[in-house]
Design a protein around this motif. Sequence first.
Motif, mmCIF file in Angstrom:
data_model
loop_
_atom_site.group_PDB
_atom_site.id
_atom_site.type_symbol
_atom_site.label_atom_id
_atom_site.label_comp_id
_atom_site.label_asym_id
_atom_site.label_seq_id
_atom_site.Cartn_x
_atom_site.Cartn_y
_atom_site.Cartn_z
ATOM 1 N N LEU A 186 2.094 1.887 -3.663
ATOM 2 C CA LEU A 186 0.858 2.723 -4.419
ATOM 3 C C LEU A 186 0.873 3.887 -3.444
ATOM 4 O O LEU A 186 0.820 4.354 -5.209
ATOM 5 N N GLU A 239 1.649 6.780 -6.711
ATOM 6 C CA GLU A 239 0.313 7.950 -7.234
ATOM 7 C C GLU A 239 0.898 9.596 -6.839
ATOM 8 O O GLU A 239 0.327 10.235 -7.738
ATOM 9 N N GLY A 274 2.841 5.063 -12.157
ATOM 10 C CA GLY A 274 1.949 5.290 -11.773
ATOM 11 C C GLY A 274 1.617 6.310 -13.177
ATOM 12 O O GLY A 274 0.421 6.389 -13.176
ATOM 13 N N LEU A 283 0.522 -1.120 0.293
ATOM 14 C CA LEU A 283 -0.004 0.309 -0.280
ATOM 15 C C LEU A 283 0.572 1.419 0.141
ATOM 16 O O LEU A 283 0.116 1.989 -1.151
ATOM 17 N N VAL A 319 -6.353 3.399 -4.120
ATOM 18 C CA VAL A 319 -5.334 4.835 -3.241
ATOM 19 C C VAL A 319 -6.288 5.541 -1.909
ATOM 20 O O VAL A 319 -4.804 5.959 -1.153
ATOM 21 N N TRP A 370 -9.809 2.056 -8.636
ATOM 22 C CA TRP A 370 -9.043 2.431 -8.363
ATOM 23 C C TRP A 370 -8.849 3.280 -7.840
ATOM 24 O O TRP A 370 -7.764 3.474 -6.107
#
Length: 273
Positions: A106, A110, A211, A103, A246, A242
């Motif tokens: 992730l 982003e 990303g 995570l 996030v 998605w």
Amino acid sequence: MTYSKIEHFFSDRGKCLGYIATLLFSALPLAAWWAWHDKGGCWLSFLLLLPVTGFMTLNMLETALMRRRALAGMYLRPQSFLARLLCRKSFLAAWQVIKAVVLALLLFMEAPAWPAWLWAVLGLDLLLLPVLYLWLQGWLAGQVRQGRRNILSRRLLLGLNTGILVGVLAVTQLFIPRADYTGLGWRETAIQAAEKVDTACDYLAPLVRLGAMRDALGSRLVQTLPRQGWPGLGAWLLYFLWSGLVFWAWSRLMLGGLGAGQALEYLEEKRCE
């Protein structure tokens, strides 16, 4: 207004200010990554990644421990093999750390492409979270035991905050102009998006470019498909799913910082059931 009401007002106000300070401390590493992802080299990148992973791990561990205790106490025989295996915190902690790293990466993938308006929305979220947190604690006061009320409040706030952010994003998309990729092919769109971002860490550079490519290709998919009908609806649904993932990671980070002290106390408890 009676003295007790005045005392309660200032107590809640002080708690809110303390929670806001904690949330700002939790968001600071990610904001620093957004600002300095193209500077400092890998040492800065991994230094910022550590607290993000740590806060997320604490948030996931407390809910995992709560589920484990409910399972071991209600369904398993004491001293059975499965009960003793579940009561080993090392196995549980290792799995939560793995999920937290995924995570955190992730978010690191982003965050460099987040525009200023999205950071403004997340800043308002920091101010809203303590209010919702105190409200949930008050709502659960007559239903949940004192020692577990905060944990359950954070668990409920995880889904609630994610839903609010996705809803705000959905409304904002109606008014915020996005880059127009209709004149480009899929390959050209991906290349153009990847060239716009960079990072000083070679290990995280593919992640950051991935990303940017994902965001650009998602925008092109939404722009290419018809706005009416199932294809367009499916494209928007995929985009917001998605985004929900996030924001789920973002909420994990915030709530991990919000309950870090209580999570550590919960981890120190020896009993399993």
